[in-house]
Every structure is written in C-alpha cells, then in structure tokens.
Write a protein that holds these residues in place. Structure first.
Motif, PDB file in Angstrom:
ATOM      1  N   HIS A 181     -11.335  -4.666   7.593  1.00 28.18           N
ATOM      2  CA  HIS A 181     -10.379  -4.941   8.677  1.00 28.18           C
ATOM      3  C   HIS A 181      -9.006  -4.366   8.370  1.00 28.18           C
ATOM      4  O   HIS A 181      -8.233  -4.060   9.262  1.00 28.18           O
ATOM      5  CB  HIS A 181     -10.234  -6.444   8.902  1.00 28.18           C
ATOM      6  N   PHE A 182      -8.699  -4.306   7.076  1.00 28.42           N
ATOM      7  CA  PHE A 182      -7.389  -3.789   6.675  1.00 28.42           C
ATOM      8  C   PHE A 182      -7.406  -2.273   6.492  1.00 28.42           C
ATOM      9  O   PHE A 182      -6.441  -1.698   6.008  1.00 28.42           O
ATOM     10  CB  PHE A 182      -6.964  -4.424   5.341  1.00 28.42           C
TER      11      PHE A 182
ATOM     12  N   TYR B 279     -10.899 -15.514  12.573  1.00 22.98           N
ATOM     13  CA  TYR B 279      -9.725 -14.649  12.670  1.00 22.98           C
ATOM     14  C   TYR B 279     -10.047 -13.254  13.217  1.00 22.98           C
ATOM     15  O   TYR B 279      -9.238 -12.671  13.956  1.00 22.98           O
ATOM     16  CB  TYR B 279      -8.973 -14.577  11.333  1.00 22.98           C
ATOM     17  N   LYS B 315       1.812 -12.509   8.085  1.00 20.86           N
ATOM     18  CA  LYS B 315       1.991 -11.123   7.644  1.00 20.86           C
ATOM     19  C   LYS B 315       0.643 -10.404   7.600  1.00 20.86           C
ATOM     20  O   LYS B 315       0.515  -9.265   8.065  1.00 20.86           O
ATOM     21  CB  LYS B 315       2.662 -11.078   6.280  1.00 20.86           C
ATOM     22  N   ASP B 316      -0.376 -11.072   7.041  1.00 19.96           N
ATOM     23  CA  ASP B 316      -1.730 -10.498   7.077  1.00 19.96           C
ATOM     24  C   ASP B 316      -2.120 -10.184   8.519  1.00 19.96           C
ATOM     25  O   ASP B 316      -2.715  -9.144   8.805  1.00 19.96           O
ATOM     26  CB  ASP B 316      -2.778 -11.494   6.543  1.00 19.96           C
ATOM     27  N   GLN B 319      -0.630  -7.014   9.600  1.00 20.34           N
ATOM     28  CA  GLN B 319      -1.304  -5.851   8.993  1.00 20.34           C
ATOM     29  C   GLN B 319      -2.650  -5.605   9.661  1.00 20.34           C
ATOM     30  O   GLN B 319      -3.012  -4.457   9.968  1.00 20.34           O
ATOM     31  CB  GLN B 319      -1.501  -6.105   7.495  1.00 20.34           C
ATOM     32  N   LEU B 320      -3.371  -6.688   9.904  1.00 21.18           N
ATOM     33  CA  LEU B 320      -4.694  -6.544  10.531  1.00 21.18           C
ATOM     34  C   LEU B 320      -4.568  -6.080  11.980  1.00 21.18           C
ATOM     35  O   LEU B 320      -5.381  -5.290  12.464  1.00 21.18           O
ATOM     36  CB  LEU B 320      -5.447  -7.873  10.472  1.00 21.18           C
ATOM     37  N   CYS B 323      -4.061  -2.419  11.946  1.00 17.40           N
ATOM     38  CA  CYS B 323      -5.321  -1.695  11.724  1.00 17.40           C
ATOM     39  C   CYS B 323      -6.177  -1.705  12.989  1.00 17.40           C
ATOM     40  O   CYS B 323      -6.825  -0.708  13.318  1.00 17.40           O
ATOM     41  CB  CYS B 323      -6.102  -2.311  10.565  1.00 17.40           C
ATOM     42  N   ASN B 363       8.960  -6.503   8.487  1.00 13.72           N
ATOM     43  CA  ASN B 363       8.109  -5.395   8.031  1.00 13.72           C
ATOM     44  C   ASN B 363       7.677  -4.598   9.247  1.00 13.72           C
ATOM     45  O   ASN B 363       7.342  -5.176  10.276  1.00 13.72           O
ATOM     46  CB  ASN B 363       6.849  -5.896   7.337  1.00 13.72           C
ATOM     47  N   TYR B 365       5.046  -1.862  10.781  1.00 16.63           N
ATOM     48  CA  TYR B 365       3.776  -1.139  10.654  1.00 16.63           C
ATOM     49  C   TYR B 365       3.676  -0.218  11.853  1.00 16.63           C
ATOM     50  O   TYR B 365       3.851  -0.664  12.982  1.00 16.63           O
ATOM     51  CB  TYR B 365       2.598  -2.122  10.625  1.00 16.63           C
TER      52      TYR B 365
END
Lengths: 253, 487
Positions: A181-182, B279, B315-316, B319-320, B323, B363, B365
């Motif tokens: 996923h990342f 998630y 934060k994750d 990032q996800l 992506c 942050n 992205y």
C-alpha cells in the motif's frame, strides 16, 4: 539498468554474495552503504574497489541484531544521502557450510536455531523497521531478503540455517502484503550453492559435482549471477513484483 | 478510427426557430469524427426561442398529467441505461475530449448518474417534497382543510456549470416535473449533455421537447442574459460565487432566484475505520472521492480529518492516500489543467513546503514532475480549502467531535461530509456537523453521488420552484351554500 542516485543499504557486504551485490549496484550508479560486522579490511577493499571504478560507497560497521547500531547506521545514511531506496538483507549469523561436519537433526540444539533466527530473521526485521519510516515517507522502496534454495530442496539439511531462511521467506510474503500500500516492494532471492564464496569453500568437490549434475544450466551459481537478480528487483523493471521469491540456482529446484 | 462522421448541433431550439449561422468544431474520437455546430446567437434568437418554448409548454406540457411526464422522462432515461444507445455512445466518445476526464470515469459515472432518474426515483423526488404530488395536476385536499394546487414557473432559466458532465440533467428534470419550459444556458466546458438529453426526450415525445431550449454561450454576454432573464419566471444559477453574484445583481426582483454557488465538502475518518482489517477499504473509498471528476464537484472532499488511535496514524494515512492517488493516476489519469489551475497547485505546494522548512508541523506528499496529486499532512487541525484537481489536506485530530466544532466559522461554505465512523457515533457526530452548517452526511466513497431526494444545499429540489394556490376551507363552505340544490 539505471540506478543512478539510488541509495542502497546492503547488510553483510564485506564479502561473498553481499560484496558482489554492493559492487553491482555501484557499477549501475547507486550509492551503496557497505555494512559489515567484523571484517573491516575486506569491507574496506569493497569500498575502495567501488571508488576506483568511479562509484560511490560508504562503510558502516553495525551488528544487524542490535537495534541501536542499525538505527545509527540508517540515520547516518539519511544524513548523508537523504533517503534509502533499497535495503538488501543479506547478513546472517556466522555459519559454516560443511556437509561433513553439519549438525544432524538429533545433534542440533535450540541455541543453534536461535542463533540463525537472530541473524537472518531478527536482523532483517531490525533493518526493515529502521528504513521503513523513510520509505513510507517517500511512498516507495525496495526490500530484498536473501534466502536460499535449500528451503525447497534441502540437498544438505542445514537445519538451523535453512529454517531461519524459511522464516525470512515467510516474513517477506507477509511484509509485502502490508507494505504494498505504501508503494514498497518486498521480495526474496534464493540462491543455490554459490561458488566461490567464503561460506561455500568447505563444501567438498563431490557435493558440488552432484549439484552441477542435477542443475539444468550445468554449473554452480557465481556471486554475479545472484547480484543481477537483486538489481532487477531494485530497478524500475521490477516495479510490479512483490512478495515473490526468485530462485537463482540454474534451474535446480 | 471508424468511418463514422456525425454532425451534431450543440444547441436545441423549437422547430420554428431558425439558427442560420454557426461555427463548427471538428473532433476526432474513437468512434469517428464529429462536427460540432455552435450557434452564433443574438438577443432576438434568445427571445424567439424562449417564447416558442413557453408557448409549447403552455399548450401541452402544462396540461400533461404528472404521471405522464414521469413516464416520458423514465422512457428517455431507460434509453440512456442501454450501453448501445447511440446518444450514450456519442456522450461516451465526446465527453472525455470535451472535458478532459478519463473515459472510464465518464462511462462509469454517467450511467450511475442516469440511474438516479428512473421512474421509481422520480416518484421518490416527488413524494419527498409533496404530500400530494397530484397537486401539480390540480387542487388536492389538505390535512388542515381546504385545497391546494402547485404551479411551476412558465419558464425556468437554468444557468448550468460545466464542471461535472451530465449534472445539468438533474436541473432539467426537476423543471419538467413542475411542468416548466426550460431555457438552459450551457457552459462551453460541457455543452453536450443537456442537448443529448433533450434529443432523447424528443425521441419519446417531440411536443414535450419543444418546451426545451438549450443554448451555449460564454458567461457575461449581458444582452443575451438580459433577454433570458426577461423571458423566465425563475432562475437557477449553478457556478462560482462570482457567477451567482453576477446574475443576482441583474435579476428583476419579481423573479424567483435560486443559486448553487461555491461550497466546500470534507471527510472525517474515525479510528474505528482505521483498524487493520478496515483501513485499506477506508483509504480506497476516500481516494475515489478525490479522483472521480478531480474534485470539480462541490460534493467532493477538499480536506479530511483523520482521528488518531487507529493502527495507522494520520501521517500513515497521508502517505497511504498519496500512494493510492498515485495508483489512480496510473489507472485514470487526471484531466489536463489550465495554466491557472496548475499554478494554484504549485502555489499551495510551495507554501506548504516553505512552512515545513520553517518548522510547521506539515508534510507534503506530491507527484513528481507534475501536479497530478498532492497530499498535505497537518499535525494540527485547521480548515483549508483546496485548489482541487486531486489536491487534499489531511488534518490529524485527537477526536472528530472536537474537530467538528471548529467548523462553525465556515458554515457559509459547508456542504457535504463523507463520514467513516461507527454506528454509536454516527448520530451524535452528525448532530454536531449539522449544527456547524453541513447539510449532507454520506459514506466516504459515495461523496460524488448525491441521492434522489437529497436536500440540495439543505433546500428543496421542487418545492423551491413552485408557487401554491390555496382554496381555503371558507371558500369551499361558502360555495356549498350557493349550490342550487342546497338544503
């Protein structure tokens, strides 16, 4: 294969397959962090050889079984290069591959297993956890775990070593599921008996010959053969491969 | 490319209105080449077309029983639900080129959208707002005594926006349900769907379609707009605040004026939607809300509040989400941007990067080498609009309830909230959001798809258009006394 500007950390890179992987990355333009545990002279040779060829490499001593040491190594790589694109988990606890003196199923202790699990599995776990925040932040990354084709065919049953590598392969597949996923791929490379390396030196001629006989490509692997597959997985060509184990053993298993 | 070559008028006027001058645009599509004809308009054409459409409405549509109107719209919609319907195929070929949206998004979303107007959904629209939809046909009894009848405007002037393909059909259908003639001004960004839909209506009932005028012109043609405003009894304006204000100032006071201007929507994700088993789905849904039509709809989220305490941190989550947006870009690339739109994204990125360098808890992205997507993560909850086109703010919050309270300051702009929380919080949180000014709570993943009968910007779809005439109980009683046969 263009790996220019990529930052690659190879654990256990002072010799053998690890050193070949480090040299190959450097030859393709990557900046390589050469991690080693004890053999500073050999590791320094690898760095110097890379630099002589115009490549970029730095040396870092750290025990992959020690979180603090690995954390410092990764931070130092980040301070220098700002990122880590690829981690190659190649280090393992010291092991002698000798078919004659190997431990048998009835002679091996749990401590032997523990020692190999600590090096192969726990070491990979620690290094992975250390690089993960940076790869997540970038939204991409490559983790390549070195395992063995003995998982499929324990032609010589090195119980502790192969069991720990099998655990690392399980670790690889599970990690791939969550980290995909990342944008991070996680793969394993399973070499066959690779010669010449320090580890395989004690594997006698008769065993080597037997393996060659059974191998479709009729020779043993060389360190460069292994490095090529690792580079493929780290490169843009390997971008859509994850959770896989690629056997590099001339077709033996 | 196949050999098909079609000539398509990007306008619709009653038969007896003649448009003599057009400029043409040639477009190559996967289905062949199209010549699109755009009319050169004059105030006289607008007046003439409006008058004839209204006449057609007065003699025909105004007297059609409501259920017949519903049936006819349903039959036109049924055509659109057939993948081989030629006009649907034209729309699927032309809209990606006219709007820049990926053809898969258009294909999927257009058919989903059209399903909103099947007969059963039209009945839902009517039942939602009228005790007796029959009031649109004649006087009907009221619970409080007396009788009432509802009249739609003779003519509605629809000022359409061009941000989302097909959205104009909603407005046209609402006008038909209250038996009004339509004068639709299309945006040059998407002039196609109102024309194609009125063509479908004409295939079902040509007389009905005579009540519809669709004309494209660039906003700000004051003379044309003045004539259109004179001709109508009600105006519905969709667009930016500037567009709405430009009309509001000019519209005569006796005309009914409805507007749907600038709105901001957002999403809220509770920690219960960020468990290890949930998630992925949560993220996939939110990314779809951002990617479908590139947030051009006011229904799409511009920011998301993410609660701490799940297995992935806010934060994750950022990032996800980044992506996931990158994967959407591979699957359904975002539409091309104007220079101004791209600059707005660059400006916002630069501000965020600069803030991060200066120590702000931010942050950034973003897609490399282009503006395809941007996720800006803020450790501190705030409120910040987005320049759209797959650009979103993620705010970390300790709990959504507290975050909801800070929204009150922006109530003027708030519209939809995509919500991912457990059942025990759904109502309490919705209460807070409602108090703050939001008027639509929906599932994340469904933000772009308002449902039939929703209260658009908190208001009515049909009731706001009609005027009621009441026969009071006293008139009924008195009339009884004049019955020659009374006791």
């Amino acid at each position: 294969m263009d790996l220019k500007g990529n930052v690659v950390l190879v654990t256990g890179a002072s010799r053998g397959i690890g050193a070949a992987i480090a040299r190959a990355f450097a030859a393709e333009g990557a900046c390589v962090i050469i991690n080693y545990l004890k053999n500073e002279a050999r590791a320094r040779d690898v760095v110097e050889e890379i630099r002589e060829h115009g490549g970029e490499a730095i040396l870092y001593q750290a025990d992959v079984r020690d979180e603090a040491q690995v954390g410092q190594m990764v931070q130092s790589a980040i301070d220098q290069y700002g990122q880590i694109d690829c981690l190659v988990n190649n280090a393992l606890s010291h092991y002698t591959f000798n078919p004659k003196t190997r431990k048998t199923a009835w002679g091996i202790s749990w401590e032997d297993y523990q020692s190999q699990l600590d090096g192969s599995l726990r070491g990979s776990y620690i290094a992975t956890q250390a690089v993960l925040p940076f790869m997540k932040e970038k939204g991409r990354g490559r983790i390549i775990n070195m395992v063995t084709n003995l998982i499929d065919l324990p032609i010589v049953p090195y119980h502790d070593y192969t069991t720990a590598k099998a655990a690392l392969w399980g670790f690889t597949k599970n990690l791939a599921r969550d980290l995909g996923h990342f944008g991070i791929t996680v793969n394993a490379v399973a070499p066959g008996l690779t010669y010449p390396t320090d580890s395989s030196r004690e594997t006698q001629e008769d065993v080597r010959e037997m393996i060659v006989k059974l191998t479709p490509l009729k020779r043993l692997a060389q360190p460069d053969d292994i490095a090529g597959v690792v580079l493929f997985l780290a490169s843009d060509w390997g971008r859509f491969v994850t959770g896989q184990c690629i056997r590099v053993d001339g077709g033996l298993v | 490319m196949s050999g098909v070559s079609e000539v398509l008028s990007m306008y619709r006027v009653p038969r007896e209105v003649s448009i003599t001058e057009c400029h043409e645009e040639n477009i190559e599509t996967e289905q062949g080449s199209f010549t699109l004809k755009y009319p050169v308009l004059s105030p006289e054409i607008v007046v003439d077309a409006a008058r004839k459409a209204q006449n057609a409405r007065d003699v025909y549509l105004a007297h059609l029983p409501l259920m017949e109107v519903v049936e006819k719209i349903d039959r036109a919609i049924q055509k659109w639900l057939d993948p081989d319907y030629p006009l649907r195929r034209w729309a699927e070929a032309l809209l990606p080129i006219l709007t820049g949206y990926h053809s898969d998004i258009i294909r999927l979303e257009l058919k989903r959208y059209m399903r909103n107007f099947r007969k059963k959904e039209l009945l839902r629209f009517l039942d939602e707002e009228f005790d007796h939809p029959g009031m649109l046909d004649g006087f009907r009894p009221r619970k409080s005594g007396g009788m009432s009848r509802a009249y739609g405007p003779h003519m509605i002037f629809h000022v359409f926006s061009g941000n989302v393909p097909g959205v104009q059909v909603w407005s046209l259908i609402m006008g038909l349900l209250v038996k009004s003639a339509a004068l639709g001004k299309t945006s040059l960004a998407e002039p196609l769907m109102p024309v194609l839909f009125s063509m479908s209506l004409a295939e079902i009932d040509e007389r009905l379609a005579e009540s519809i005028v669709i004309l494209p012109w660039k906003g700000g043609e004051v003379e044309l707009e003045a004539k259109a405003m004179e001709a109508c009894e009600a105006l519905i304006v969709y667009g930016s605040d500037e567009t709405v204000e430009a009309y509001r100032h000019r519209v005569p006071i006796e005309k009914r004026f409805l507007s749907y201007g600038h709105k901001i929507s957002l999403a809220m994700v509770g920690k219960e939607a960020l468990t290890a088993d949930r998630y992925e789905d949560t993220l996939h849904r939110l990314a779809a809300d951002i990617a479908i039509y590139d947030q051009q709809s006011c229904l799409a989220p511009q920011m998301v509040y993410v609660e701490s305490g799940g297995v992935i941190t806010p934060k994750d989550f950022s990032q996800l989400l980044a992506c996931e947006l990158e994967r959407y870009e591979k699957k359904w690339p975002r539409s091309a941007l104007s220079h101004e739109e791209a600059m707005a994204i660059h400006k916002m990125r630069n501000q965020a990067v600069f803030a991060a360098i200066n120590g702000a808890d931010v942050n950034v992205y973003m897609s490399e080498m282009n503006t395809a997507w941007t996720v800006i993560f803020h450790r501190k909850a705030d409120f910040s609009g987005s320049p759209l086109n797959r650009t979103i703010h993620v705010f970390a919050v300790d709990d959504l309830e507290t975050a909801a309270e800070t929204l009150t300051r922006f109530r003027r702009y708030l519209q939809s909230c995509g919500l991912a929380v457990g059942p025990e919080r759904l109502f309490s949180l919705s209460e807070r959001l409602g108090t703050c000014g939001l008027n639509r709570i929906c599932a994340i993943g469904e933000m772009n798809r308002a449902k039939p009968g929703w209260h658009h910007d908190g208001r009515f779809n049909l009731l706001d258009l009609v005027r009621f005439v009441d026969i009071e109980r006293t008139a009924e009683m008195l009339a009884e006394q004049y019955d020659p046969d009374v006791e």
